[in-house]
Motif scaffolding. Structure first.
Motif, PDB file in Angstrom:
ATOM      1  N   MET A 126       0.832  -1.205   0.000  1.00 41.61           N
ATOM      2  CA  MET A 126       0.000   0.000   0.000  1.00 41.61           C
ATOM      3  C   MET A 126       0.871   1.261   0.000  1.00 41.61           C
ATOM      4  O   MET A 126       0.578   2.224  -0.697  1.00 41.61           O
ATOM      5  CB  MET A 126      -0.918  -0.005   1.229  1.00 41.61           C
ATOM      6  CG  MET A 126      -1.946  -1.107   1.209  1.00 41.61           C
ATOM      7  SD  MET A 126      -3.151  -0.875  -0.100  1.00 41.61           S
ATOM      8  CE  MET A 126      -4.180  -2.305   0.110  1.00 41.61           C
ATOM      9  N   TRP A 129       2.394   1.899  -3.452  1.00 42.79           N
ATOM     10  CA  TRP A 129       1.405   2.360  -4.428  1.00 42.79           C
ATOM     11  C   TRP A 129       0.894   3.747  -4.092  1.00 42.79           C
ATOM     12  O   TRP A 129       0.480   4.489  -4.972  1.00 42.79           O
ATOM     13  CB  TRP A 129       0.257   1.355  -4.543  1.00 42.79           C
ATOM     14  CG  TRP A 129       0.645   0.217  -5.436  1.00 42.79           C
ATOM     15  CD1 TRP A 129       1.668  -0.647  -5.219  1.00 42.79           C
ATOM     16  CD2 TRP A 129       0.065  -0.140  -6.687  1.00 42.79           C
ATOM     17  NE1 TRP A 129       1.747  -1.529  -6.256  1.00 42.79           N
ATOM     18  CE2 TRP A 129       0.789  -1.253  -7.157  1.00 42.79           C
ATOM     19  CE3 TRP A 129      -0.995   0.350  -7.433  1.00 42.79           C
ATOM     20  CZ2 TRP A 129       0.479  -1.863  -8.370  1.00 42.79           C
ATOM     21  CZ3 TRP A 129      -1.310  -0.279  -8.637  1.00 42.79           C
ATOM     22  CH2 TRP A 129      -0.572  -1.357  -9.087  1.00 42.79           C
ATOM     23  N   ARG A 132       3.374   5.952  -5.602  1.00 42.40           N
ATOM     24  CA  ARG A 132       3.260   5.909  -7.055  1.00 42.40           C
ATOM     25  C   ARG A 132       2.180   6.860  -7.563  1.00 42.40           C
ATOM     26  O   ARG A 132       2.307   7.441  -8.644  1.00 42.40           O
ATOM     27  CB  ARG A 132       2.948   4.468  -7.465  1.00 42.40           C
ATOM     28  CG  ARG A 132       2.815   4.270  -8.927  1.00 42.40           C
ATOM     29  CD  ARG A 132       2.594   2.812  -9.251  1.00 42.40           C
ATOM     30  NE  ARG A 132       2.041   2.713 -10.575  1.00 42.40           N
ATOM     31  CZ  ARG A 132       0.733   2.661 -10.819  1.00 42.40           C
ATOM     32  NH1 ARG A 132      -0.118   2.666  -9.842  1.00 42.40           N
ATOM     33  NH2 ARG A 132       0.286   2.603 -12.055  1.00 42.40           N
ATOM     34  N   GLU A 133       1.116   7.030  -6.765  1.00 41.32           N
ATOM     35  CA  GLU A 133       0.030   7.916  -7.194  1.00 41.32           C
ATOM     36  C   GLU A 133       0.509   9.341  -7.433  1.00 41.32           C
ATOM     37  O   GLU A 133      -0.027  10.056  -8.271  1.00 41.32           O
ATOM     38  CB  GLU A 133      -1.087   7.917  -6.149  1.00 41.32           C
ATOM     39  CG  GLU A 133      -1.939   6.658  -6.149  1.00 41.32           C
ATOM     40  CD  GLU A 133      -2.769   6.501  -7.409  1.00 41.32           C
ATOM     41  OE1 GLU A 133      -3.124   7.517  -8.024  1.00 41.32           O
ATOM     42  OE2 GLU A 133      -3.035   5.349  -7.779  1.00 41.32           O
TER      43      GLU A 133
ATOM     44  N   GLU C  24      -4.800   0.105 -13.235  1.00 39.96           N
ATOM     45  CA  GLU C  24      -5.777   1.052 -12.709  1.00 39.96           C
ATOM     46  C   GLU C  24      -6.744   0.347 -11.762  1.00 39.96           C
ATOM     47  O   GLU C  24      -7.149   0.923 -10.754  1.00 39.96           O
ATOM     48  CB  GLU C  24      -6.549   1.723 -13.855  1.00 39.96           C
ATOM     49  CG  GLU C  24      -5.719   2.664 -14.706  1.00 39.96           C
ATOM     50  CD  GLU C  24      -5.237   3.905 -13.966  1.00 39.96           C
ATOM     51  OE1 GLU C  24      -4.451   3.740 -13.019  1.00 39.96           O
ATOM     52  OE2 GLU C  24      -5.623   5.014 -14.332  1.00 39.96           O
ATOM     53  N   LEU C  26      -5.953  -2.242  -9.949  1.00 34.76           N
ATOM     54  CA  LEU C  26      -5.182  -2.435  -8.722  1.00 34.76           C
ATOM     55  C   LEU C  26      -5.047  -1.123  -7.959  1.00 34.76           C
ATOM     56  O   LEU C  26      -5.127  -1.095  -6.742  1.00 34.76           O
ATOM     57  CB  LEU C  26      -3.791  -2.965  -9.063  1.00 34.76           C
ATOM     58  CG  LEU C  26      -3.586  -4.466  -8.939  1.00 34.76           C
ATOM     59  CD1 LEU C  26      -2.157  -4.811  -9.307  1.00 34.76           C
ATOM     60  CD2 LEU C  26      -3.862  -4.936  -7.535  1.00 34.76           C
ATOM     61  N   ALA C  27      -4.838  -0.034  -8.710  1.00 31.15           N
ATOM     62  CA  ALA C  27      -4.698   1.273  -8.069  1.00 31.15           C
ATOM     63  C   ALA C  27      -5.968   1.627  -7.303  1.00 31.15           C
ATOM     64  O   ALA C  27      -5.922   2.316  -6.293  1.00 31.15           O
ATOM     65  CB  ALA C  27      -4.378   2.344  -9.102  1.00 31.15           C
ATOM     66  N   THR C  30      -5.869   0.574  -3.705  1.00 27.90           N
ATOM     67  CA  THR C  30      -4.809   1.135  -2.854  1.00 27.90           C
ATOM     68  C   THR C  30      -5.262   2.470  -2.249  1.00 27.90           C
ATOM     69  O   THR C  30      -6.286   3.016  -2.649  1.00 27.90           O
ATOM     70  CB  THR C  30      -3.512   1.298  -3.659  1.00 27.90           C
ATOM     71  OG1 THR C  30      -3.794   2.066  -4.805  1.00 27.90           O
ATOM     72  CG2 THR C  30      -2.936  -0.045  -4.050  1.00 27.90           C
TER      73      THR C  30
END
Lengths: 359, 118, 150
Positions: A126, A129, A132-133, C24, C26-27, C30
């Motif tokens: 988590m 990621w 990464r956003e 996307e 998977l995103a 998160t």
């Protein structure tokens, strides 16, 4: 002698976001041999050159893979530009470099997350990621897309990044660097993580050459090859060291990729300092005629583009050899003799991109 | 052997295995094998890389001819050679791990060739 | 079983997509988008899944896989096609190995277009899928109850 059994692995498996199927020949808990069968994502997009003209193919190549989409478009455009003897404006080269490095950042963070997921460290997944956003937000601000950007065209790029925007990106990256070193130090120092990675999946230097491994897989085995050093786009103006490790195991691959994260931030900083003013594209006339081999360094390693044109709108042949395709033989070798519980992890350490591989 | 520009060296069938052996002994890695079909013949390109150097060898193969497999020298050639045979129908002899045209398991037969006839 | 409809489980399968929609999806699970706040949980087991989320088009190879996963899922179930490729075949429609969208092999309830589909629209699709699942579930319950009364 223990009994041998065959365990099917995939195509639909919790650890793999993408479908690949392996038949694992097992003796007790040890893998004796792994036989891959691919084709679940095979689309045959190379054959589209007969139906779409060479300008439309830019958008098809970008959709070879959603993770390195920008670099696929860039590799194809560079190959066609080389055939047509088009000189891309320097600013476009720099913009391409910045976007490439941002792609590398987001791809490596994605991989770190998936790796953490593979050894069951959900919180780390988590965290990676979440970081990464921030990169994806930068992509969205500069190109309008989050994963597919469509900013490349033959002769340059379609969108410019103004000075303020570049400055704000550097500020975001500077902030991110601190968080990044916190997160990545868990990968490198936490003993639960180390116990899963250290000494697992060894590929020696000789094996890496013999099996044709590329990218971080190769650099983690002590081979100093990074296609960015060949100086395509703006890399010839930028100063960076090739990151290698001679430990040859999964942890080494993790270290190399983490090193590249910080390196990418440094490269973006340099590029923002040096970027010249000017045009971002040149008009291109006529049709390409000739052939070209083009290599560039994607997050997963060296990608190989071959374009063969015949003077008409439609190309004769377009071929992409993606890094994962070259890394599969090395991956199969790491699987031989591995423990069954390590299989998902070993598949992930090559950073597989199946949709790249099968096209 | 003949240099035809663009970093490509044209070789004959008989020269293939000696050239491959030479590269292998000199620690070059196999970067890729690519097949194309134009003007009624196959063009097979073998690319080798060592460090940042790149050399390409081009073999011209007639439509009904076959080509020897290099998978016993370079094991990683297996995937490339199986791919060529499945997508182009190019005869590659004695591949070390033979998928018998079932690498991608597609319905269409040699899809890259059909397009040529249209 | 009565409360089951409030938290359906989701199964994601990647057809022959380019990965764009996959990551996307998977995103969405998160921290930034976090689709799990609507009660769905991402699972890897078809037998536990109620919502089947497919990205990418269908080719001859994964056709059977998609059909099999669909048949393994318990009734009622909802199918969600995410991305232009999953809806129609998209940019790859003319490729020799693409049959078309997911609806060429299994019935699709909700289509989420976009190349790549944005997380916002994926979340929208999932929320719609959740309410559709609840409706289907209620209908199923009614049928069952009716049968008992006879």
């Amino acid at each position: 002698m223990a009994n041998r059994s065959v365990v099917p692995f995939g195509p639909q498996h919790p650890v793999l976001p993408e479908p690949i199927h392996l038949d694992l020949v097992m003796e007790d808990e040890t893998v004796i041999e792994a036989v891959p069968s691919i084709g679940y994502v095979h689309r045959g997009l190379e054959s589209l050159v007969k139906k779409k003209d060479f300008n439309e193919m830019v958008y098809v190549t970008e959709r070879i893979c959603g993770i390195c989409s920008f670099m696929h478009g860039m590799g194809y455009c560079s190959a066609v530009e080389k055939i047509m003897n088009v000189e891309v404006p320097r600013r476009a080269d720099y913009l391409r470099t910045i976007w490439s490095e941002m792609s590398r950042l987001h791809s490596h963070l994605l991989w770190l997350g998936l790796l953490a997921d593979a050894f069951g460290f959900e919180a780390l997944f988590m965290q990676s990621w979440r970081l990464r956003e921030k990169i994806l937000d930068m992509f969205e601000i500069s190109t309008g897309g989050r994963v597919i950007f469509s900013v490349n065209k033959i002769g340059g790029v379609l969108k410019d990044m103004p000075k303020d925007m570049l400055k704000s990106f550097v500020a975001i990256l500077n902030d991110m660097e601190k968080e990044l070193s916190e997160t990545t130090s868990v990968f490198l120092n936490e003993y639960t993580v180390r116990s899963r990675l250290e000494g697992v999946g060894i590929i020696t230097k000789e094996d890496a050459i013999r099996r044709g491994a590329v990218g971080p897989m190769m650099r983690a085995s002590g081979i100093e090859v990074d296609m960015r050093k060949t100086g395509y786009a703006a890399y010839s103006d930028l100063d960076f060291e090739v990151i290698t490790s001679d430990k040859c195991d999964s942890l080494a691959r993790c270290q190399v990729r983490i090193g590249e994260l910080f390196q990418s931030i440094a490269i973006i900083r340099q590029a923002v300092d040096k970027i010249p003013e000017g045009e971002i594209s040149v008009p291109v006339k006529g049709n390409p005629d000739g052939e070209c081999f083009m290599r560039l360094e994607q997050p997963r390693g060296e990608a190989f583009y071959y374009v063969r044109a015949n003077g008409t709108k439609f190309l004769d042949r377009m071929r992409v050899r993606t890094p994962t395709f070259a890394n599969i033989p090395a991956m199969l070798q790491t699987l031989q003799g591995a423990q069954f519980a390590d299989v998902p992890l070993l598949i992930l350490t090559i950073d597989p991109c199946i949709s790249c591989t099968e096209r | 052997m003949e240099d035809i520009g663009n970093n490509v060296i044209k070789i004959e069938q008989v020269e293939l295995l000696p050239v491959i052996m030479e590269k292998k002994n000199d620690d070059w890695r196999l970067a890729q094998i690519c097949c194309a079909f134009r003007d009624g013949h196959y063009e097979v390109s073998y690319s080798f890389a060592k460090g940042y150097e790149l050399t390409n060898y081009r073999l011209i193969v007639g439509k009904d001819e076959t080509v020897a497999s290099i998978s016993r020298v370079y094991k990683s050639a297996i995937l490339y050679e199986n791919e060529m045979r499945e997508l182009f129908g190019l005869g590659v002899e004695h591949i070390k791990v033979d998928y018998h045209d079932k690498l991608y398991r597609i319905d269409a037969e040699t899809p890259f060739m059909e397009k040529e006839g249209e | 079983m009565k409360t089951m409809h409030k938290s359906p489980w989701l199964l994601h399968y990647d057809g022959s997509s380019c990965n764009g929609c996959d990551i996307e999806v998977l995103a969405c699970t998160t921290p930034v988008y976090d689709v799990e706040r609507f009660g769905v949980v991402n699972t890897g087991n078809p037998m536990h899944a109620d919502i089947f989320l497919v990205t990418g088009g269908i080719n001859s190879q994964n056709e059977d896989v998609v059909k099999q996963i669909y048949s393994q899922m318990p009734d009622p179930k909802v199918v969600l096609a995410v991305g232009t490729c999953a809806c129609t075949g998209g940019v790859f429609k003319e490729c020799y190995n693409i049959k078309g969208g997911v609806d060429t092999v299994i019935p699709v309830d909700i289509y989420v277009p976009g190349c790549a589909a944005r997380p916002e629209s994926i979340i929208d699709g999932v929320v719609k899928a959740v309410s559709l699942f609840q409706r289907k579930h209620e209908e199923e319950e009614k049928k069952k109850n009716g049968r008992h009364r006879k």
